[in-house]
Structure formats: structure tokens, C-alpha cells
Design an enzyme around this catalytic site. Sequence first.
Site, PDB file in Angstrom:
ATOM      1  N   ARG A  37       1.286 -23.961  -2.887  1.00 23.98           N
ATOM      2  CA  ARG A  37       2.069 -24.241  -1.672  1.00 23.98           C
ATOM      3  C   ARG A  37       2.262 -25.736  -1.450  1.00 23.98           C
ATOM      4  O   ARG A  37       3.288 -26.149  -0.903  1.00 23.98           O
ATOM      5  CB  ARG A  37       1.398 -23.588  -0.469  1.00 23.98           C
ATOM      6  N   LYS A 202      -2.153  -0.351   0.422  1.00 23.15           N
ATOM      7  CA  LYS A 202      -1.762   0.785   1.248  1.00 23.15           C
ATOM      8  C   LYS A 202      -0.265   1.039   1.238  1.00 23.15           C
ATOM      9  O   LYS A 202       0.532   0.112   1.380  1.00 23.15           O
ATOM     10  CB  LYS A 202      -2.217   0.551   2.681  1.00 23.15           C
ATOM     11  N   GLY A 360       1.229 -12.015  -1.304  1.00 23.36           N
ATOM     12  CA  GLY A 360       0.159 -12.995  -1.455  1.00 23.36           C
ATOM     13  C   GLY A 360      -0.823 -12.643  -2.553  1.00 23.36           C
ATOM     14  O   GLY A 360      -1.142 -13.479  -3.409  1.00 23.36           O
ATOM     15  N   GLY A 384       4.125 -11.989   3.447  1.00 22.60           N
ATOM     16  CA  GLY A 384       4.701 -11.215   4.547  1.00 22.60           C
ATOM     17  C   GLY A 384       6.172 -11.537   4.760  1.00 22.60           C
ATOM     18  O   GLY A 384       6.992 -10.639   4.979  1.00 22.60           O
TER      19      GLY A 384
HETATM   20  P1  ADP Z   1       0.237  -8.114  -1.816  1.00 22.22           P
HETATM   21  O1  ADP Z   1      -0.588  -9.098  -1.022  1.00 22.22           O
HETATM   22  O2  ADP Z   1       0.665  -8.668  -3.131  1.00 22.22           O
HETATM   23  O3  ADP Z   1       1.368  -7.557  -0.999  1.00 22.22           O
HETATM   24  P2  ADP Z   1      -1.534  -5.930  -1.165  1.00 22.22           P
HETATM   25  O4  ADP Z   1      -2.132  -6.774  -0.078  1.00 22.22           O
HETATM   26  O5  ADP Z   1      -0.712  -4.781  -0.752  1.00 22.22           O
HETATM   27  O6  ADP Z   1      -0.716  -6.872  -2.170  1.00 22.22           O
HETATM   28  O7  ADP Z   1      -2.689  -5.322  -2.071  1.00 22.22           O
HETATM   29  C1  ADP Z   1      -3.596  -6.078  -2.792  1.00 22.22           C
HETATM   30  C2  ADP Z   1      -4.890  -5.344  -2.973  1.00 22.22           C
HETATM   31  O8  ADP Z   1      -4.684  -4.029  -3.465  1.00 22.22           O
HETATM   32  C3  ADP Z   1      -5.790  -6.007  -3.983  1.00 22.22           C
HETATM   33  O9  ADP Z   1      -6.887  -6.590  -3.307  1.00 22.22           O
HETATM   34  C4  ADP Z   1      -6.241  -4.880  -4.912  1.00 22.22           C
HETATM   35  O10 ADP Z   1      -7.614  -4.884  -5.201  1.00 22.22           O
HETATM   36  C5  ADP Z   1      -5.864  -3.658  -4.111  1.00 22.22           C
HETATM   37  N1  ADP Z   1      -5.680  -2.472  -4.970  1.00 22.22           N
HETATM   38  C6  ADP Z   1      -4.861  -2.333  -6.032  1.00 22.22           C
HETATM   39  N2  ADP Z   1      -5.021  -1.128  -6.617  1.00 22.22           N
HETATM   40  C7  ADP Z   1      -5.980  -0.483  -5.920  1.00 22.22           C
HETATM   41  C8  ADP Z   1      -6.615   0.798  -6.034  1.00 22.22           C
HETATM   42  N3  ADP Z   1      -6.297   1.641  -7.021  1.00 22.22           N
HETATM   43  N4  ADP Z   1      -7.566   1.113  -5.132  1.00 22.22           N
HETATM   44  C9  ADP Z   1      -7.896   0.256  -4.155  1.00 22.22           C
HETATM   45  N5  ADP Z   1      -7.342  -0.964  -3.975  1.00 22.22           N
HETATM   46  C10 ADP Z   1      -6.398  -1.338  -4.857  1.00 22.22           C
HETATM   47 MG    MG Z   2      -2.033  -8.794   0.518  1.00 17.13          MG
END
Ligand code: ADP
Ligand code: MG
Length: 404
Positions: A37, A202, A360, A384
Site C-alpha cells: 500500500r 463465508k 485482502g 472490501g
Molecule cells: P478475502 O479477504 O480475499 O476476500 P476471505 O476473507 O473471504 O478472503 O477469506 C479468507 C479466509 O478463508 C482465509 O483466512 C482462509 O483460511 C479461509 N478459508 C479458505 N478455505 C477455507 C476452508 N475450506 N475452511 C475454512 N476456512 C477457509
Molecule cells: Mg478477508
Amino acid sequence: MTLRTIDSLGPLAGKRVVVRCDLNVPLKDGVITDDGRVRASIPTIRALTSQGARVIVVSHLGRPEGAPDPKYSLAPAAVRLGELLEAPVALASDTVGPDAEAKVAALGDGEVLVLENLRFNPGETSKDGAERRAFAEQLAAFADAVVSDGFGVVHRKQASVWDLEQLRPSAAGLLIAAELDVLDRLTESPERPYAVVLGGSKVSDKLGVIAHLLPRVDTLLIGGGMLFTFLAAKGHPVGSSLLEADQIETVRGYLAKAEELGVDIVLPTDIVVAASFSADAEHVVTTAEAIEETPFGASGLGLDIGPETAAAFAERIRGSKTVFWNGPMGVFELAPFAAGTRAIAGALTETEGLSVVGGGDSAAAVRQLGFADDAFGHISTGGGASLEFLEGKKLPGLEVLGWQ
Ligand code: ADP
Ligand code: MG
């Protein structure tokens, strides 16, 4: 696209320009672990100093509670900024107090000053419009013009993002312009085939993105924690994997909608199932239908996509002209469950089309796995913000700069 550009501010030599950057870097024991950043904010700052503007950088870092907290000082970011600019960068010990006033007054043409963390002041994030506005007016007192360049916060209605821009002539910086250029291509005129890869934790976090992108893409590849809600929607058992039972109906709706639109939703065919959530947990690869038929039975946890799925997803990605990826494919933080995420990241670097990483944790994952930023078409600095943009939401920090 009607974003006001820096040029619209007229000649800036000798003018005091407050630049809202996003220097919210991750720190470990006071050391920056990813300076992405800070790097991303350089082009705008240089564009201003090179024309002799007096640059006053403002940013937040972390979530202090509206009062000074040394843990969240911008000092490490200011030091890094100076190294990258190869120029002295001063830091005020407050944001709008006596030290900031003195240092702003002493600032020379082409020089750079960083004010201390915006969120040391309750007005920055206040829900009370009057309190926010009062803080924005204190910041505006330092400014002849304002440049907004903190893409990571444009979805927030905060004093430095929303109110300040209305108090002085204001424009978007080069980072915001670059981010929008790419994200706009993803929603308006993507080259086809267009594949979107979604993972992360999620499905409920990503419902808006799925709904908005479904009519626009050719292929949706699903991994990460959310894949289990998709498998459950198709009637498969998922053991003790992450499952949002209350979203199963919504997901069924998406599957039906995709079929109607002719969009391919591709689900994993194999899964890495572990005995427990830890780096040294026993784990096996099984088919997606047989998650409960491992030695761990119904207590098995799906923590990554399997190798067959990773290869199939990678092939789809390499065959696409536009790819957007959000959300790790597995629990990449634990080495035995990082292979799926690594394979997908690798495939994105190999596609000849436009590859974009948003989110992120996804951005952190590709860096942690050793990929260089420039191996991708674009890594968004805003998790976000990029997702909300792709959901088609109106973002206050862009609206205030003329974006419609
Ligand atoms: P981003 O920040 O890129 O949008 P998210 O915040 O939605 O991504 O998700 C990131 C998290 O999802 C990571 O910490 C990772 O460990 C978790 N994750 C990925 N696959 C699984 C899984 N099968 N079960 C539980 N957590 C998971
Ligand atoms: Mg995230």
C-alpha cells in the site's frame, strides 16, 4: 466515467495539497510485513511533488479507538515512504494539533509531510455527521486542494474520504484511477471467456458479488470455505467443514439461475479432508461426494480443494480472456492446505488475458506464496472496496469525486 483528475485542480506549485492515502499496512512487532500500500501511493505523491506542491499525506492505520495509541502510529509507514521516495518525509506527532500546524507551516515546495493516524481522532469515523464535518474542517484548514487516493476506504463515509473532499477543490489520485480502470473493465466490457474464481471463508460475505456477477460471467469456479454450502445445496454431506446452513436455499437459487443463464458453476470434484484444524493434522484427499467416508468420518474438515480440482480450475483459468479471483481456495495459512491456492494463483499468472486479484486475504496469500505483484494484471489494494464496486454499489468516496 467522470472522475475528476489531478489536472482539474490547475497548477499546484506552492499549493498545500492534502492527499488521502491508504497506508494501512500490516505490522508485526512494529515492522511492515507487506509495503504494497505504501508503494501504491507513490505515483500520486510524486506527480504532486514534481510540480512543486506541498504534500500533506493523511491516512488511517488499524482500528485505534478515536484516541492516540502508539501501537497504531504511522511512523513505520512514514519511514518507508521516505525510503521509496528517496526524500526526507516529516511526521507530525498529531493529526490536526499544534505539531501538525507547525509542520504544515514549515513545509516547503515539493516537500512531503505525513500527519499522524486519522483515527486517533473520533471525528474521522463518527456516525454523527456534524462531528465528522468538524474534523474534516480542521483538515481542510491545511489544504488549498485535496487529492483522494485511498482506494481501500472509498466504500466508507468517513471525514477524510467523504466530507473533506466537499470542502476544497478535490480530485482522484492515480491509484484510484488505475483501480477503477481495471474494475470497470470487469463489470462493463470484459473480454470473453470471463471466469470468476470465488473462495474464502463465508458464502454470506460474497452473496452480493455472486448475484451481481452471475449474469456477466461465463464460468464461476467455487473453492474455499464456501464450497461446502454449494455441495450441501446439491445434497452432499460435508462432514464438519465450514457450512452455512441458512444459505443453502440461496445457493440453490444461484445454481438454478446459473443454469437458466447458461453460466457454468464449477464445483470441486476432490477435497483435502483433515482430522482437525492444524498444520500437523492428518489429512487425505477424497472425492467431493465422500467427505464423510474418510477415517475421520463426520468429523472430517475440508480445508483445501484437491489436486484434480486445482488442475481443472487452472485449465479453465488459462483458457479465459478475463479472470477475477477473490478468496483463497483453502486454508493457505497452514502449509499443507495451501496447494489449491498456489495452483490457482499460478494459473492466473499464466493467463494471457486480464487477471485481477481482489480481496485482502487473497492479496496477502499470493504475496505469502511468493508470487510477484507484477505477475498479475492487477492486484487490488482494496478488499472490501473492490468487492462492493463489483457488487454494483455506489461508493461514497468515488461519488464525491464525480464518479457515477
Ligand atoms: P478475502 O479477504 O480475499 O476476500 P476471505 O476473507 O473471504 O478472503 O477469506 C479468507 C479466509 O478463508 C482465509 O483466512 C482462509 O483460511 C479461509 N478459508 C479458505 N478455505 C477455507 C476452508 N475450506 N475452511 C475454512 N476456512 C477457509
Ligand atoms: Mg478477508
